[in-house]
Design an enzyme around this catalytic site. Structure first.
Site, PDB file in Angstrom:
ATOM      1  N   HIS A   1       0.842  -1.198   0.000  1.00  0.00           N
ATOM      2  CA  HIS A   1       0.000   0.000   0.000  1.00  0.00           C
ATOM      3  C   HIS A   1       0.879   1.250   0.000  1.00  0.00           C
ATOM      4  O   HIS A   1       2.040   1.212   0.389  1.00  0.00           O
ATOM      5  CB  HIS A   1      -0.914  -0.005   1.228  1.00  0.00           C
TER       6      HIS A   1
ATOM      7  N   ASP B   1       4.078  -4.679   3.684  1.00  0.00           N
ATOM      8  CA  ASP B   1       5.520  -4.967   3.744  1.00  0.00           C
ATOM      9  C   ASP B   1       5.747  -6.419   4.190  1.00  0.00           C
ATOM     10  O   ASP B   1       6.623  -7.105   3.660  1.00  0.00           O
ATOM     11  CB  ASP B   1       6.267  -3.974   4.651  1.00  0.00           C
TER      12      ASP B   1
END
Ligand SMILES: *[C@@H]1O[C@H](CO)[C@@H](O)[C@H](O)[C@H]1NC(C)=O
Ligand SMILES: *[C@@H]1O[C@H](CO)[C@@H](O)[C@H](O)[C@H]1NC(C)=O
Length: 464
Positions: free
Chosen positions: A81, A363
């Protein structure tokens, strides 16, 4: 050094294109290490600013580079994102005032921003698997909520989408103009920031798409493993990795001292401050040029930031050496890689479905995939990072299919463990699909060092 100075430094370190965001496909950003501009030693502030991925800097990208006799068959995009508001607050300080509404007269800006908002407001719940249909389709709070995507995050992914549009649609005609719903595969975790990032990328890629042809699936697991998540050995690797991380932290007296100082400034026990993961919030201050918080006991400052960020960099270095994270990653990334090669193999059989796959993730999704592929030197996934698998067919030998792997626009195909020396032995400009398939079906388990040759056995190995 204050935040402003750091940002001014950034301007000198990274050549900034004056072209408007993403308007010119000729504008280029330096992504490959450049001996002239890249500092020889790891500079924590420089690393942090790369992590911010502040838009307005146009980009050099190697997606879609292939000899003319190669045909693009399918593309698989994994994104983190975009820029978000912190997930944690620094205790007893005012949280940074960042506006998460999308407005034209604020930087960073993208020419498609208003059209994006207007298109999102026409979206319907039918395009989303539950519970995604209860999420807002774009960020909209005048004071960001925790973890909310910011305008920066939206612009980052509008840019990503437009870049992929120019390469894959305009140049390589991956999809026909009258593309259909089953030619896309869209999947996101259940956070508003991943859904909205996926939508921004998709809007840049297919402006004004028909809502009836869009369907986002919900992925409950950040590893994208739903259905095959149960893997006890993976969890054991993770526990050992966390133990390693803990021991490294204990050894760093400067880090402990810094946490102590910051705890004194905000007047909470050191333990509580550390648990609040202050680096996450400090990065937000840095990325948004908002000064670090102060109390009447003093200010959190750039020196504190540098110590914590430097430790993070050292932690990543040790993580590569100790290989515990690699074990975790090989098992953690298997399901999503397996899914991807399945999709590729169906495309090689001439099926015209799922030619463009988008996984909107975190991540903690991208990092294990990078590590499992052997890309341990790759930087930790920055905001709006993109990892792309391209599948190509050699028109001169239609039975031969090849893959390219790109991370943030850089071709890393020949850095992967399954194609490392391929280009030394073969003149082919890409990696044979078989290499990737063999790796995912078998070799990634062999790399774990046991005798397992499949996912189930590797996950349940006794006596590990
Ligand atoms: C950062 O903020 C300061 C005001 O606090 C402003 O003067 C400066 O121009 C900003 N820098 C950048 C690079 O946006
Ligand atoms: C890998 O993918 C195939 C389908 O392509 C599926 O049948 C198999 O169960 C998957 N294996 C794992 C461990 O996810």
């Amino acid at each position: 050094m204050d935040v402003l100075t750091a940002l001014l430094l950034l301007v000198h370190l990274i050549p900034v294109s004056t072209a408007k965001n993403g308007v010119s496909s000729k504008s280029r950003k330096r992504i490959m290490p450049d001996p002239v501009t890249e500092p020889p030693v790891t500079d924590p502030v420089y690393e942090a600013l790369l992590y911010c991925n502040i838009p307005s800097v146009a980009e050099r990208s190697m997606e879609g580079h292939a000899p003319h006799h190669f045909k693009l068959v399918s593309v698989h995009v994994f994104i983190r994102h975009g820029d978000r508001y912190p997930l944690y607050v620094i205790p007893k300080t005012k949280r940074p005032e960042i506006d998460c509404t999308l407005v034209a007269n604020r930087k960073p800006y993208h020419p498609k921003l208003e059209a994006f908002v207007s298109h999102m407001s026409k979206g319907s719940g039918a395009s989303f698997e539950s519970p995604l249909n209860s999420l807002p389709l774009y960020p909209n709070h005048p004071l960001c909520e925790m973890g909310e995507l910011t305008q920066t995050g939206v612009v980052q992914h509008l840019q990503n989408g437009q870049l992929l549009r120019d390469i894959y649609l305009k140049k390589h005609k991956l999809l026909p103009n009258d593309w259909s719903a089953d030619q896309l595969y869209l999947e996101t975790t259940g956070k508003s920031r991943t859904l909205q990032s996926g939508l921004a990328l998709l809007y840049g890629f297919l402006p004004d798409f028909d809502w009836k042809k869009i369907y986002f699936r919900h992925q409950p697991s950040a590893l994208f493993c739903s259905g095959t998540c149960y893997c006890p050995v993976r969890n054991q690797y993770l526990e050992k990795e966390q133990r390693r991380q803990y021991l490294l932290r204990l050894k760093n007296s400067q880090l402990e001292k810094t946490y102590g100082e910051m705890a004194k400034i905000v007047d909470v026990p050191t333990k509580q401050l550390r648990a609040a993961n202050p680096i996450d919030s400090m990065l937000c201050h840095l990325c948004h040029n908002v000064s670090f918080p102060c109390t009447r006991n003093g200010c959190v400052d750039m020196e504190h930031f540098k110590v914590i960020k430097t430790h993070q960099i050292e932690d990543e270095r040790e993580r590569r050496e100790k290989k515990l994270y690699l074990g975790y990653s090989l098992l953690g990334a298997h399901p999503i890689l397996n899914q991807t090669i399945g999709r590729m193999q169906r495309a090689t059989e001439g099926r015209k479905e799922e030619l463009f796959a988008l996984y909107s993730a975190h991540d903690v999704t991208l990092s294990p995939v990078l590590s499992a592929l052997g890309l341990s030197e790759a930087r930790f996934p920055r905001f709006a990072a993109r990892l792309i698998f391209e599948l190509w067919q050699d028109r001169e030998k239609p039975n031969e299919h090849s893959v390219r792997i790109l991370y943030n626009g850089v071709d890393v195909t020949f850095h992967t463990s399954f194609c490392q020396d391929h280009h030394k032995r073969s003149p082919k400009p890409m990696c044979p699909l078989e290499n990737l398939v063999r790796f995912v079906k078998r070799d990634m388990f062999v790399a774990l060092g046991g005798s397992s040759t499949n996912y189930y056995d590797a996950c349940h190995r006794e006596g590990f």
